[in-house]
Scaffold this active site. Structure first.
Site, PDB file in Angstrom:
ATOM      1  CE  LYS A   6       0.120   4.196  13.942  1.00 12.88           C
ATOM      2  NZ  LYS A   6      -1.229   3.858  13.444  1.00 12.88           N
ATOM      3  N   GLY A  26      -7.244  -0.654   3.094  1.00 11.15           N
ATOM      4  CA  GLY A  26      -5.587  -0.629   3.103  1.00 11.15           C
ATOM      5  C   GLY A  26      -5.332  -0.235   4.389  1.00 11.15           C
ATOM      6  CB  VAL A  44       3.227   8.969  14.572  1.00 12.72           C
ATOM      7  CG1 VAL A  44       2.566   9.607  15.415  1.00 12.72           C
ATOM      8  CG2 VAL A  44       4.610   8.240  15.040  1.00 12.72           C
ATOM      9  CE  LYS A  65       2.330   1.488  12.451  1.00 16.56           C
ATOM     10  NZ  LYS A  65       1.351   1.835  10.960  1.00 16.56           N
ATOM     11  CB  THR A  67      -0.961   0.059   1.232  1.00 10.48           C
ATOM     12  OG1 THR A  67      -1.632  -1.363   1.220  1.00 10.48           O
ATOM     13  CG2 THR A  67      -1.910   1.207   1.153  1.00 10.48           C
TER      14      THR A  67
END
Ligand code: NAP
Ligand code: HSE
Length: 428
Positions: A207, A189, A134, A107, A14
């Site tokens: 995050k 996605g 993030v 992350k 993606t």
């Protein structure tokens, strides 16, 4: 002509495909803005034969991302595979050791290994950039490290997982069940390769660990975060919260307290008319409090091809311009150990209990709460067809530690069926 910045991209899913599209579509714009061409020289993914809907024929193909990371014709290694270990970690380390800067959306990798990798980057005179890791398209890391650099940050709060916010808001607006909504998130996605990272609150906690580190100058401390997922939230909770003027959000909060660094990622009730309460769908929101700026609210798409690739390209452009900010906004050696706060700040709580419909059951609940020191503000028992009656309680302010004592007592009685649900009511 000024030397091009040459990218090697590992991961063409993606986000990776989104980055390829921007580099191809905006070649002139990127050059105009950074003063030099930004080009892709080599790419890597598992399946060389997959049709990814973009033209990759101009780029060299590497089956091994570590080999890609070491190539002489790559200046910046762009890691978009994911995973906290395995090829992501190995290839980032290889890139740094070969003297390349790294841009990543990963992350999990940085929340767990961020300190070690930041030290490796600095030893090599390189940087790791991770805006896309993030809150998707929201430039929150840039805001903290650059725009708010003159502030002491007092609190970071926000909704940082698009999947959870999508599920919770669609449960509210469409009366749809969890499974159908989960499927929709996959189509959009939004989901991590392991979707339990999303609904279990872990992705959002990764995050939060990164933002916390930048905001408070501490080493990323993922293990110091109190984490709860959204799996136990029912349509009933959504309706009851709504009736009381609240929405349920998977909310992350990090703040320095006299007792240490408080970091939590939990479903919470927030006022329906607050900016966080009104946040719909896969959108993310991050609220930053600083001593000089007071408060800023950042809102935008938290996931998906375009928004995440946009954040990756922001980092790439900074590197093309020669901007080198340390990974967590200050030298890695100066980051302090994050001392986790032992007990969170007090707050009111929403409780949902399945109460056995028999004489004295409610009195027993009230007495267990009272004995633990939890005071009841409001209580409601509503219509039921079976032998278990749903009871909702809103407490006065109490700490989670005190509430946990009460919950333990409730679990030990014979008047409660199933696991009690306890959600913090957050002042936002
Ligand atoms: P994805 O669609 O699952 O794509 C992962 C890509 O990595 C695929 O192209 C895969 O190759 C490749 N890959 C996996 N293992 C590999 C290996 N051993 N060697 C070479 N290539 C390998 O993932 P994504 O959604 O783009 O996410 C990528 C990263 O961005 C993750 O860290 C994720 O947490 C982060 N992120 C994603 C979003 C989002 O909205 N999707 C938002 C923010 C951050 P094949 O295609 O050949 O299988
Ligand atoms: N799975 C993540 C989310 C992707 O739903 O927010 C963006 O990090």
């Amino acid at each position: 002509m000024t030397q091009a910045l040459r990218l090697g991209i590992a991961g063409l899913g993606t986000v990776g495909v989104g980055v390829v599209k921007i580099v191809r579509r905006h070649a002139d714009l990127l050059q105009a803005r950074t003063g030099r061409p930004v080009q892709i020289t080599a790419v890597s993914a598992r399946d060389a034969n997959k049709d990814r809907g973009v033209n990759l024929s101009d780029y060299a193909w590497e089956t091994d991302p570590v080999s890609l990371a070491k190539r002489d014709d790559v200046d910046v290694f762009v890691e978009l595979m994911g995973g906290e270990n395995g090829p992501a970690k190995a290839s980032v380390e290889a890139a740094l050791a070969s003297g390349k800067d790294v841009v990543t959306a990963n992350k999990a990798l940085l929340a767990i290994h961020g300190q070690e990798l930041a030290e490796k980057a600095e030893a090599a005179g390189r940087v790791i950039r991770f805006e896309a890791a993030v809150a998707g398209g929201i430039p929150v890391i840039k805001s903290l490290t650059e725009g708010l650099a003159g502030n002491e940050i007092t609190r970071v709060m926000g909704v940082m997982n698009g999947t959870c916010n999508y599920i919770l808001t669609r449960m509210q607006s469409q009366e749809l069940g969890y499974n159908a909504l989960f499927e929709e998130c996959a189509q959009l996605g939004y989901l991590e390769a392991d979707p339990n990272l999303d609904v279990g609150g872990i992705d959002a906690a990764h995050k939060l660990a990164l933002l916390s580190s930048i905001a408070f100058g501490t080493k990323p401390n993922f293990n110091g975060i109190e984490i709860e997922g959204i799996q136990q939230i029912s349509l009933d909770d959504i309706h009851q919260a709504h009736d009381m003027g609240y929405r349920i959000k998977l909310l992350g909060v990090a703040q320095r307290t006299a007792r240490g660094l408080e970091q939590r990622m939990q479903p919470c009730l927030v006022p329906s008319d607050s900016p966080l309460g009104q946040l719909e769908g896969g959108t993310n929101m991050v609220v930053l409090d600083g001593d000089a700026v007071e408060q800023i609210v950042l809102r935008g798409p938290g996931a998906g091809e375009g928004p995440t690739a946009s954040a990756v390209m922001g980092d790439v452009c900074d590197l093309a311009r020669g901007l080198h900010i340390p990974t967590f906004g200050r030298p890695a050696a100066s980051l302090e150990e994050a001392k986790p706060a032992v007990t969170g700040l007090p707050a009111p709580y929403y409780l949902r209990l399945g109460l056995q419909d028999k004489p004295g059951a409610l009195a027993k609940v009230a007495s267990i709460l009272g004995d633990a020191g939890v005071s009841i503000d409001r209580m409601r028992q509503y219509g039921h067809a079976e032998s278990t009656a749903p009871v909702l309680i809103v407490t006065h302010k109490t700490t989670r530690a005190t509430l946990d004592v009460a919950l333990e007592g409730l679990r030990d009685t014979d008047v409660i069926a199933g696991e009690p649900v306890a959600l913090r009511i957050e002042e936002v």
